[in-house]
Scaffold this active site. Structure first.
Site, short mmCIF file in Angstrom:
data_model
loop_
_atom_site.label_atom_id
_atom_site.label_comp_id
_atom_site.label_asym_id
_atom_site.label_seq_id
_atom_site.Cartn_x
_atom_site.Cartn_y
_atom_site.Cartn_z
N SER A 95 -27.44 -11.03 -17.25
CA SER A 95 -28.09 -9.73 -17.21
C SER A 95 -28.43 -9.40 -15.77
CB SER A 95 -29.39 -9.74 -18.02
OG SER A 95 -30.42 -10.41 -17.31
N ASP A 96 -28.59 -8.12 -15.47
CA ASP A 96 -29.24 -7.76 -14.22
C ASP A 96 -30.71 -8.17 -14.36
OD1 ASP A 96 -29.74 -6.71 -11.71
OD2 ASP A 96 -28.60 -4.89 -12.09
N CYS A 97 -31.43 -8.23 -13.25
CA CYS A 97 -32.77 -8.82 -13.28
C CYS A 97 -33.76 -8.00 -14.09
CB CYS A 97 -33.27 -9.04 -11.85
SG CYS A 97 -32.30 -10.32 -11.01
#
Length: 785
Positions: free
Chosen positions: A304-306
């Site tokens: 995932s992106d952060c």
């Protein structure tokens, strides 16, 4: 900061130089003392006999054994980017988040440039590198980044070898703050960049197929998919729902990711923050599992992106509870969470029977497989492939020379009225250098950059060419809320020639900051016009910026003789700019994105459609569909030479999509109704064989040697109804001496290059006339149904 720095063209006083050498030697010694820590790895003396450490076994069997030994809590602990150690199995901590967008950077958590190695080669920001249209250059940059990444790891200064780059989202809107990170607006250009960079950093060959064992480093293509809005007029990337039709998804947003996965064999992809048609990217089973893994055969990990998992519940409200969000992403096919959401809520999701442990095991299989492919479960990394890469290979002369080459070949000459450039060193007695970007080395780097090997501003570099160099910043900052116009005018009047360094920086465009205007900030235009009017001779305007700016006033102003777009050109950018200004390098870069006028800001940034809609006054986007006026067009770029093109031959002038071969005398009939066929109906055998070679002659009519990108487009005889106006199908960069020519060959595949997407998202080939286009030259071919 490191050994092997490219020679500067000016020198320090001898005493200062000796003192600097002594200080430098002491610094290196202290750095070496700091870095006694060996690189972390698994399968040392205590565990090397366990099945997951036996390198002769297939990775899938080794991972299965490893996962079977983990408790549920240990399994859950490994689902986040900062994965803790598992001491009882000899597994050290691992950090999935490292960055290497255009050089190894200490932006993520996995890299620490604080020991023996304190800097890394900082290449131009990606948008400028793309302007070279040179796939081999992109590959070599990837190789250097992979080599320096492995050196940092071997020096004990890294806890991970997974790098979250490249960014291959389409630069759809000129206001996007992160457009600077991308290769531009064209899907084919972007896809080719992805393939070249990924193969380079991972240790593959330029043509692919060499990866048989360990990865040199792991690349991760991001952000999957249709992600190109950060923060614009109160709308942010966390809540934005991108409404994308099947047509645009098929021929704009997905092709770069398909090439990254199928051709480049990337070992990682990152799902995006935003929703696409209502579904969060990281919770989209169709996207992550059906498309990436089943259709494109992706073999790697998905991150995932952060904090992208947390927003599915906390901000988007898509999931009713944290446990639902965890279950949604793991069931969709995501493997690791940048953040702590999975660490905090996965056990309760299992206990509530919303998530099966089998899904956790699936994710762990993907994660540990990549770590094993990196050689981190094969014993001491120094005894493995890539184990002999050390600090001496970071910031080497060769690497820094490549950074300079990349900057030189990306810079685009936008205007050169009356041959204002190049300036002659012998005739330039005094030089006025004006502008807030003239002496700002950090601006050269763009975002996602670590400490560079060296730092030379344009002002410093230009002083090597004109000893009487006078500087005035002109603006209080790039925002230019206050301009010292009078002082700038006086210095301009006093000098033989004037060079202005204007544009943007990270205060104007960056992650989490999209622009609302396309004009230069504040009083920049006022300053430029005043200086141009006062100067003895037409001035040179250098623009440092990632996204395009509307400089129509400068394009049309006679007192502005030349305009250079230098992007964010990296650590060697100051040197490259000065070399071009004084004629030591012939510029050849070409724009990888359309430069729109200010009036384009009336278009909503949230409008995702690529195709125009005349009834609503919507002009479309990018050179393929945009029907409005441009400041500068995609592919535009001048040179100190004039180049001409000529089609030499096309091996297949008539393409038949039927079983009965057509002769060259047969031609398609002109009709209002145009038939087409989906590529999927033609079969793999037809598509494999339906290839032709297009040979183009190119000649340099100038007095300077130059490196020149040759761009081949396809144009359809029928316009409108969703067809692109034209489409890039190939490009090659060729070096030509003055007065010399060469032949450039392009391989064209009917099923790959002569296609566009219909409204259902099917790639189709249509009957009728098609035209190969290079410059102003066209060559007709016929497609018969």
């Amino acid at each position: 900061m490191m050994m092997g720095v490219v020679q500067w063209k000016y020198s320090l006083p001898l005493s200062s130089a000796i003192n600097s050498i002594v200080i430098f030697a002491l610094l290196l010694a202290s750095q070496a003392a700091e870095s006694a820590q060996p690189p972390p790895y698994s399968c040392g003396p205590g565990t090397r006999s366990l099945p997951f450490c036996r390198v002769e076994l297939p990775i899938r069997k080794r991972v299965k054994d490893l996962v079977s030994r983990l408790t549920l809590d240990e399994k859950i602990s490994q689902l986040v980017n900062s994965a803790p150690a598992i001491p009882r199995l000899g597994i050290p901590q691992y950090e999935w988040w490292s960055e290497a967008l255009h050089g190894v950077a200490n932006v993520g958590k996995g890299i620490a440039l604080n020991g023996t190695i304190r800097a890394a080669t900082s290449f131009p920001q990606v948008i400028l590198t793309a302007a070279s249209f040179d796939a081999n250059l992109w590959y070599r940059i990837g190789q250097v980044i992979g080599t320096e990444a492995r050196a940092v790891y071997n020096a004990g200064q890294a806890t991970g070898m997974t790098f979250w780059a490249p960014n291959i989202n389409i630069f759809r809107d000129p206001r996007w703050g992160r457009g600077q990170e991308t290769p531009g607006e064209d899907p084919r250009l972007t896809g080719k960049y992805a393939v070249s960079y990924v193969r380079g950093i991972q240790g593959d060959s330029f043509d692919g197929g060499r990866l048989r064992g360990h990865l040199q480093a792991s690349a991760c293509c991001k952000h999957f998919t249709a992600y190109d809005l950060d923060k614009w007029k109160g709308i942010n990337r966390f809540v934005f729902d991108a409404k994308v039709n099947p047509q645009d998804m098929a021929d704009t947003f997905q092709p770069p990711f398909q090439r990254c996965i199928k051709d480049a064999k990337a070992s990682g992809i990152m799902c995006a923050y935003n929703r696409v048609n209502g579904v969060p990217s990281c919770a989209d089973y169709n996207l992550l599992t059906n498309t990436a893994r089943r259709q494109w055969h992706f073999n790697g990990y998905i991150t995932s992106d952060c904090d992208a998992v947390s927003i599915i519940h906390d901000e988007q409200g898509y999931a009713k509870s944290p446990e639902d969000a965890v279950a949604d992403v793991l069931n969709a096919g995501m493997d690791v969470n940048c953040g702590t959401y999975l660490k905090n809520h996965t056990r309760s999701a299992v206990e509530q029977k919303k998530l099966a442990i089998a899904e956790i095991d699936r994710a762990l299989h993907n994660l540990f497989s990549v770590r094993m492919r990196l050689g981190l479960f094969s014993g001491d990394p120094k005894k493995q492939p890539f184990g002999n890469i050390g600090p001496a290979q970071v910031c080497s002369k060769t690497h820094q020379a490549l950074a300079l080459e990349a900057a030189r070949n990306g810079i685009v000459l936008l205007k050169n009225k009356g041959k204002t450039l190049p300036l002659q060193k012998s005739k330039t007695v005094s030089l006025a250098v004006i502008g807030p970007n003239a002496d700002a080395p950090k601006t050269l780097l763009g975002n996602y950059a670590g400490p560079p090997c060296k730092s030379v501003s344009p002002l410093q570099a230009l002083r090597a060419y004109a000893k009487d160099t006078r500087f005035e910043q002109g603006c209080d900052s790039v925002a230019c809320t206050t301009a010292s116009v009078d002082r700038a005018v006086e210095i301009a009047k006093s000098a033989d020639r004037v060079v202005m360094f204007m544009g943007l920086d990270q205060t104007q465009e960056r992650e989490e900051l999209d622009r609302v205007d396309l004009v230069l900030p504040g009083k920049q235009q006022q300053l430029i016009e005043a200086v141009a009017l006062a100067s003895k001779k037409p001035i040179v305007l250098v623009l440092l910026c990632g996204g395009p700016v509307d400089v129509s006033f400068a394009r049309n102003e006679a007192n502005i003789g030349s305009i250079l777009w230098a992007g964010y050109p990296g650590e060697a950018g100051g040197i490259a700019i000065s070399e071009i200004i004084f004629g030591e390098h012939n510029p050849g870069g070409r724009l990888p994105m359309t430069w729109y006028p200010q009036e384009f800001t009336r278009v909503l940034m949230t409008e995702m459609r690529m195709r125009p809609e005349q009834s609503r006054g919507y002009p479309g986007r990018t050179y393929r569909f945009y029907e409005g006026q441009s400041v500068y067009q995609f592919g535009y770029g001048l040179s100190y030479s004039r180049y001409s093109y000529k089609f030499i031959s096309v091996s297949q002038e008539v393409i038949s999509l039927t079983q009965t071969p057509k002769t060259s005398q047969q031609r398609p009939e002109e009709s209002e109704t145009v038939r087409n066929r989906p590529v999927t109906e033609l079969g793999n055998d037809f598509c494999a064989k339906s290839k032709s070679t297009v040979t183009v002659g190119v000649k340099n009519h100038g007095e300077m040697e130059g490196k020149h990108p040759v761009l081949l487009f396809i144009r359809w005889s029928k316009q409108g109804k969703g067809r692109p106006m034209k489409q890039l199908i190939g490009f090659e960069s060729v070096e030509l001496k003055a007065g010399k020519g060469a032949e450039v060959r392009f391989s064209v595949n009917t099923c790959e290059h002569l296609i566009w997407a219909n409204e259902e998202g099917l790639m189709v080939i249509e009957e009728g006339w098609h035209f190969f286009v290079v410059g102003e030259e066209e060559y007709p071919i016929a497609v018969m149904l």
